[in-house]
Design an enzyme around this catalytic site. Sequence first.
Site, PDB file in Angstrom:
ATOM      1  N   ASP A 155       0.853  -1.192   0.000  1.00 35.83           N
ATOM      2  CA  ASP A 155       0.000   0.000   0.000  1.00 35.83           C
ATOM      3  C   ASP A 155       0.892   1.247   0.000  1.00 35.83           C
ATOM      4  O   ASP A 155       1.895   1.309   0.716  1.00 35.83           O
ATOM      5  CB  ASP A 155      -0.906  -0.004   1.234  1.00 35.83           C
ATOM      6  N   ILE A 156       0.509   2.240  -0.802  1.00 35.95           N
ATOM      7  CA  ILE A 156       1.333   3.445  -0.949  1.00 35.95           C
ATOM      8  C   ILE A 156       1.303   4.314   0.309  1.00 35.95           C
ATOM      9  O   ILE A 156       2.204   5.121   0.536  1.00 35.95           O
ATOM     10  CB  ILE A 156       0.869   4.252  -2.186  1.00 35.95           C
ATOM     11  N   HIS A 196      -7.060  -5.805   2.150  1.00 34.49           N
ATOM     12  CA  HIS A 196      -5.969  -5.190   2.906  1.00 34.49           C
ATOM     13  C   HIS A 196      -5.394  -6.239   3.850  1.00 34.49           C
ATOM     14  O   HIS A 196      -6.112  -6.762   4.708  1.00 34.49           O
ATOM     15  CB  HIS A 196      -6.475  -4.035   3.773  1.00 34.49           C
ATOM     16  N   HIS A 227     -10.190  -5.230  -3.348  1.00 33.53           N
ATOM     17  CA  HIS A 227      -8.851  -5.439  -2.795  1.00 33.53           C
ATOM     18  C   HIS A 227      -8.971  -5.852  -1.346  1.00 33.53           C
ATOM     19  O   HIS A 227      -9.796  -5.327  -0.602  1.00 33.53           O
ATOM     20  CB  HIS A 227      -7.980  -4.190  -2.932  1.00 33.53           C
TER      21      HIS A 227
HETATM   22  P1  AMP Z   1      -9.834   1.505   0.229  1.00 31.38           P
HETATM   23  O1  AMP Z   1     -10.057   2.732   1.080  1.00 31.38           O
HETATM   24  O2  AMP Z   1     -10.253   0.237   0.895  1.00 31.38           O
HETATM   25  O3  AMP Z   1     -10.440   1.663  -1.160  1.00 31.38           O
HETATM   26  O4  AMP Z   1      -8.265   1.363   0.059  1.00 31.38           O
HETATM   27  C1  AMP Z   1      -7.554   1.916  -1.007  1.00 31.38           C
HETATM   28  C2  AMP Z   1      -6.090   1.798  -0.657  1.00 31.38           C
HETATM   29  O5  AMP Z   1      -5.325   1.983  -1.841  1.00 31.38           O
HETATM   30  C3  AMP Z   1      -5.596   2.828   0.378  1.00 31.38           C
HETATM   31  O6  AMP Z   1      -5.051   2.145   1.504  1.00 31.38           O
HETATM   32  C4  AMP Z   1      -4.527   3.603  -0.394  1.00 31.38           C
HETATM   33  O7  AMP Z   1      -3.435   3.995   0.422  1.00 31.38           O
HETATM   34  C5  AMP Z   1      -4.121   2.614  -1.485  1.00 31.38           C
HETATM   35  N1  AMP Z   1      -3.552   3.196  -2.684  1.00 31.38           N
HETATM   36  C6  AMP Z   1      -4.019   4.256  -3.385  1.00 31.38           C
HETATM   37  N2  AMP Z   1      -3.250   4.487  -4.459  1.00 31.38           N
HETATM   38  C7  AMP Z   1      -2.263   3.540  -4.451  1.00 31.38           C
HETATM   39  C8  AMP Z   1      -1.153   3.246  -5.296  1.00 31.38           C
HETATM   40  N3  AMP Z   1      -0.878   3.973  -6.401  1.00 31.38           N
HETATM   41  N4  AMP Z   1      -0.349   2.199  -4.961  1.00 31.38           N
HETATM   42  C9  AMP Z   1      -0.604   1.476  -3.857  1.00 31.38           C
HETATM   43  N5  AMP Z   1      -1.646   1.693  -3.020  1.00 31.38           N
HETATM   44  C10 AMP Z   1      -2.468   2.722  -3.317  1.00 31.38           C
END
Ligand code: AMP
Length: 114
Positions: free
Chosen positions: A30-31, A102, A100
Amino acid sequence: MTDCLFCKIVAGEIPAKAAYEDAEVLAFDDINPAAPVHVLVVPKRHIATLNDASPADAPLLGRLFEVAARVARERGVAASGWRATVNVGRDAHQLVFHVHLHLMAGRPFAWPPG
Ligand code: AMP
Ligand code: ZN
């Protein structure tokens, strides 16, 4: 899906730090990590939310958990414990509309979650 962030990561159009990859599943860091270990496990095929999954998707969705457990072992957190979370929709804080899982670990988590 052309306009999906995680489809672009799957396609290699946006970089990510891969933790696991096979023909149908990708896992990447995760970024913006919420824990020392925070990995997202996604199906390569676009499914927007669990609300959009069909019974035929069950094996693929099951594989997300199997891959999460594999990554947890590889990151050394299988024994200490880890959380698997799937946010579905607005109230659950889903921001990216590509399913996704987590995988979070490396610190104690509260229950119930916020
Ligand atoms: P959600 O709130 O469950 O939709 O989680 C989305 C997740 O995607 C969050 O934890 C973000 O930090 C992560 N995220 C967003 N953009 C990226 C990216 N480019 N690479 C990796 N993780 C990302
Ligand atoms: Zn997608």
